[in-house]
Write a protein that holds these residues in place. Structure first.
Motif, mmCIF file in Angstrom:
data_model
loop_
_atom_site.group_PDB
_atom_site.id
_atom_site.type_symbol
_atom_site.label_atom_id
_atom_site.label_comp_id
_atom_site.label_asym_id
_atom_site.label_seq_id
_atom_site.Cartn_x
_atom_site.Cartn_y
_atom_site.Cartn_z
ATOM 1 N N UNK A 1 8.100 -6.894 -8.731
ATOM 2 C CA UNK A 1 7.629 -7.801 -9.408
ATOM 3 C C UNK A 1 8.492 -8.048 -10.855
ATOM 4 N N UNK A 2 8.046 -9.058 -11.382
ATOM 5 C CA UNK A 2 8.770 -9.184 -12.916
ATOM 6 C C UNK A 2 7.738 -10.042 -13.659
ATOM 7 N N UNK A 3 8.033 -10.263 -14.965
ATOM 8 C CA UNK A 3 7.203 -10.952 -15.932
ATOM 9 C C UNK A 3 6.212 -10.415 -16.344
ATOM 10 N N UNK A 4 6.156 -8.722 -16.005
ATOM 11 C CA UNK A 4 4.981 -8.051 -16.346
ATOM 12 C C UNK A 4 3.793 -7.639 -15.283
ATOM 13 N N UNK A 5 4.066 -8.549 -14.304
ATOM 14 C CA UNK A 5 2.764 -8.800 -13.193
ATOM 15 C C UNK A 5 2.515 -7.463 -12.593
ATOM 16 N N UNK A 6 3.371 -6.224 -12.484
ATOM 17 C CA UNK A 6 3.056 -5.014 -11.993
ATOM 18 C C UNK A 6 2.888 -3.872 -12.989
ATOM 19 N N UNK A 7 2.711 -4.331 -14.314
ATOM 20 C CA UNK A 7 2.465 -3.487 -15.425
ATOM 21 C C UNK A 7 1.034 -2.895 -15.307
ATOM 22 N N UNK A 8 1.028 -1.373 -15.186
ATOM 23 C CA UNK A 8 -0.352 -0.821 -15.027
ATOM 24 C C UNK A 8 -0.818 -0.594 -13.395
ATOM 25 N N UNK A 9 0.069 -1.184 -12.669
ATOM 26 C CA UNK A 9 -0.744 -1.271 -11.321
ATOM 27 C C UNK A 9 -0.400 -0.034 -10.701
ATOM 28 N N UNK A 10 -1.318 0.753 -9.865
ATOM 29 C CA UNK A 10 -0.887 2.136 -9.243
ATOM 30 C C UNK A 10 -0.573 1.758 -7.917
ATOM 31 N N UNK A 11 0.748 1.556 -7.943
ATOM 32 C CA UNK A 11 1.307 1.386 -6.383
ATOM 33 C C UNK A 11 1.268 2.530 -5.345
ATOM 34 N N UNK A 12 1.047 3.461 -5.794
ATOM 35 C CA UNK A 12 0.929 4.798 -5.093
ATOM 36 C C UNK A 12 -0.350 4.875 -4.110
ATOM 37 N N UNK A 13 -1.403 4.069 -4.588
ATOM 38 C CA UNK A 13 -2.466 4.099 -3.571
ATOM 39 C C UNK A 13 -2.321 3.618 -2.381
ATOM 40 N N UNK A 14 -3.111 3.821 -1.596
ATOM 41 C CA UNK A 14 -3.138 3.223 -0.312
ATOM 42 C C UNK A 14 -3.174 1.906 -0.301
ATOM 43 N N UNK A 15 -3.899 1.194 -0.845
ATOM 44 C CA UNK A 15 -4.288 -0.305 -1.118
ATOM 45 C C UNK A 15 -3.421 -0.760 -2.037
ATOM 46 N N UNK A 16 -1.903 -0.455 -2.412
ATOM 47 C CA UNK A 16 -1.016 -0.957 -3.280
ATOM 48 C C UNK A 16 -0.731 -2.231 -3.120
ATOM 49 N N UNK A 17 -0.696 -2.831 -1.865
ATOM 50 C CA UNK A 17 -0.468 -4.153 -1.760
ATOM 51 C C UNK A 17 -1.539 -5.020 -2.165
ATOM 52 N N UNK A 18 -2.776 -4.727 -1.909
ATOM 53 C CA UNK A 18 -3.820 -5.434 -2.422
ATOM 54 C C UNK A 18 -3.998 -5.504 -3.795
ATOM 55 N N UNK A 19 -3.796 -4.250 -4.615
ATOM 56 C CA UNK A 19 -3.790 -4.220 -6.071
ATOM 57 C C UNK A 19 -2.731 -5.027 -6.528
ATOM 58 N N UNK A 20 -1.564 -5.060 -5.925
ATOM 59 C CA UNK A 20 -0.587 -6.017 -6.556
ATOM 60 C C UNK A 20 -0.695 -7.435 -6.500
ATOM 61 N N UNK A 21 -1.376 -8.088 -5.360
ATOM 62 C CA UNK A 21 -1.869 -9.364 -5.254
ATOM 63 C C UNK A 21 -2.963 -9.535 -6.217
ATOM 64 N N UNK A 22 -3.895 -8.639 -6.446
ATOM 65 C CA UNK A 22 -4.919 -8.792 -7.342
ATOM 66 C C UNK A 22 -4.291 -8.909 -8.806
ATOM 67 N N UNK A 23 -3.304 -8.198 -9.204
ATOM 68 C CA UNK A 23 -2.925 -8.110 -10.501
ATOM 69 C C UNK A 23 -2.150 -9.795 -10.648
ATOM 70 N N UNK A 24 -1.315 -10.190 -9.514
ATOM 71 C CA UNK A 24 -0.671 -11.604 -9.569
ATOM 72 C C UNK A 24 -1.882 -12.599 -9.769
#
Length: 532
Positions: free
Chosen positions: A383-406
């Motif tokens: 990610x860039x533009x701060x989109x992944x700031x604060x997102x816990x990508x170690x969780x099993x649902x990291x892809x969903x969390x990244x999409x939610x953050x976007x």
């Protein structure tokens, strides 16, 4: 008249209508008055209004194309492959889909899709179509087909005769066509811009060779053309509605096919509208949806436009009913009118070259080494533009969390652009991501196959309102394909185009999520499951 335009729930200010009438816009446009868009646009507009003549001037192509098609058929050459980008491919695709005739449209650098097109060579003719004659995708495809014909046992003369070329006079491609002995070369009107070229040789040559009735298409357009001088003609009404809605804050135009036979019109109109109006921080964003009731078809800042059907109530909506030839001319005219209302030049594309230049630089320097922030299953997350700031990508649902953050990063009155650098035949499930994401946000969600979108909404992404958030999806290449006589493969070119576009967006600080599928099939399944 061959076209009618209806509206529902739209209020067009009397002042806007009066201004167009007082300035005699309908008559001045038909006279090709280049001053309509202001002094800064005058030089460009003066050499970009030839599309107004095409319903009549393209007539001379009809007989020539019928003879060429018969000549090809007599030799057993009945499979037409079109290599072209943007305006060179989108109009023929709509024409042939609507006519129900087969045309293989190759507007990609994906090595799998390119390889798949190079089959049945014994009955194949390749139309190479490029206005500039220097489009990297099209030139790479031409080289690949020429090599494939040689590998199939055709000598140089026989291979050259399998090509039909459409380009502007004096372009590098016109010289290449002569050198390779192309069977036919069609020189298009240089006063017609690519996205306004549906009724020119760019739209008609591949369509006619594939079996579409292009004479009827011109008849349909000419019937409308006879009325364009009127101050209340339907094309002017369409442009007035588009421009007035955008001025009032409804700057998204949702495009859906109606109940007519017209198929896939939105993909062509998307390029026309986005590239013509998306500049100087303003613009109308076209949002192509699967149907009038698809997720995201209506939004607080959008107008739903139905092509081939009436305006749905209660709106706000538009309906344009009429045959395909009239639709092409009407939307070109309307876009020119909307451009005047927005105060921009609808005939230039100042930001399109940025990603191209980035791509060229990356091909020379090598692909960037970008480490993923996380890997989950078949998906690498960046990610860039701060989109992944604060997102816990170690969780099993990291892809969903990244999409939610976007989704959360979409600005007010903004949009999400999904850009798929994949094979649109074998990775077709990627298109389902648009509706899945639209169900999770009230903002507009667009979808574009890459690199074709770089020649359409790519201009809007960089030059239009900076309110976009971006999801780029790339995929591992299982079997690559060398670009003949070049130092790179199609897979490398595709990856360089994706990286070049990421840089253009990152330089603007836009929120961008890049998901790379290490296994395309498994990765798409995983993505869709995350959005379920």
């Amino acid at each position: 008249m061959s076209l009618s335009v209806t509206s529902a729930g739209l209020e067009i200010p009397d002042a806007a209508r009066s201004e167009l009438g007082a300035d005699d816009v309908a008559a001045r446009l038909l006279r090709k008055d280049a001053t309509l868009w202001g002094p800064e646009a005058e030089d460009e507009a003066a050499v970009r209004l030839g599309w107004l003549d095409l319903p009549a001037s393209s007539r001379e192509l009809v007989g020539r194309l019928a003879e060429l098609r018969a000549e090809l058929a007599a030799e057993g050459l009945d499979r037409i492959v079109l290599c072209g980008m943007g305006g060179s491919s989108l109009a023929p695709e709509v024409i042939c889909r609507t006519a129900g005739v087969p045309l293989v449209v190759l507007d990609t650098t994906d090595p799998g899709q390119v390889s798949a097109a190079m089959t049945e060579l014994g009955r194949t003719v390749v139309v190479v179509s490029s206005k500039s004659g220097g489009t990297v995708e099209t030139e790479s495809q031409r080289r690949a087909f020429l090599a494939a014909f040689a590998d199939a046992g055709l000598d140089e003369k026989e291979a050259g005769a399998r090509f039909v070329v459409v380009t502007d006079p004096g372009s590098p491609l016109s010289e290449t066509a002569a050198a390779m002995g192309a069977r036919a070369v069609f020189l298009a009107d240089p006063t017609v811009g690519g996205r306004y070229s549906a009724l020119s040789a760019f739209g008609l040559v591949p369509s006619a060779l594939a079996g579409a009735d292009v004479g009827a298409l011109l008849d349909e357009a000419e019937e409308l053309a006879e009325h364009l001088n009127s101050p209340d003609n339907p094309a002017l009404e369409l442009g007035l509605a588009m421009g007035a809605a955008a001025q009032a804050g409804r700057d998204k135009l949702t495009l859906a096919d109606g109940d007519s036979a017209i198929t896939g019109f939105g993909d062509w109109a998307e390029q026309l509208i986005a590239e013509s109006t998306g500049k100087q921080g303003v613009g109308i964003l076209p949002v192509v949806v699967e149907s009038v009731d698809a997720p995201g078809a209506t939004a607080a800042d959008a107008v739903l436009a139905v092509v081939g059907g009436p305006a749905p109530s209660p709106g706000p909506s538009l309906g344009a009913t009429g045959p395909l030839g009239a639709q092409f001319l009407a939307w070109e005219y309307a876009t020119a009118v909307a451009g005047r209302m927005l105060g921009i030049n609808p005939f230039d594309q100042p930001n399109v070259t940025e990603s191209k230049e980035n791509t060229s630089r990356i091909l020379g320097e090598g692909l960037p080494d970008e480490r993923p922030a996380a890997v989950q299953g078949a998906i690498e997350i960046r990610g860039s533009g701060g989109v992944l700031d604060g997102v816990d990508l170690s969780r099993v649902d990291g892809v969903r969390l990244a999409l939610d953050a976007l989704l959360a990063a979409i600005p007010p009155r903004g949009y999400l652009a999904l850009m798929a650098y994949l094979d649109r035949e074998r990775d077709a499930d990627a298109h389902a991501l648009r509706a899945a994401l639209a169900r999770r946000t009230e903002q507009a969600v667009t979808f574009g196959w890459a690199p074709r979108f770089l020649h359409s909404t790519g201009q809007y992404h960089k030059g239009g309102p900076q309110t976009g958030a971006f999801l780029q999806v790339t995929g591992a290449v299982a079997t690559d394909l060398q670009v003949p006589d070049q130092a790179y493969t199609f897979g490398t070119l595709q990856a360089a185009q994706a990286a070049g576009d990421r840089k253009a967006l990152a330089d603007r600080g836009r929120p961008l999520l890049h998901l790379h599928l290490t296994d395309r099939s498994a990765g798409l399944e995983q993505l869709l499951a995350a959005l379920a």
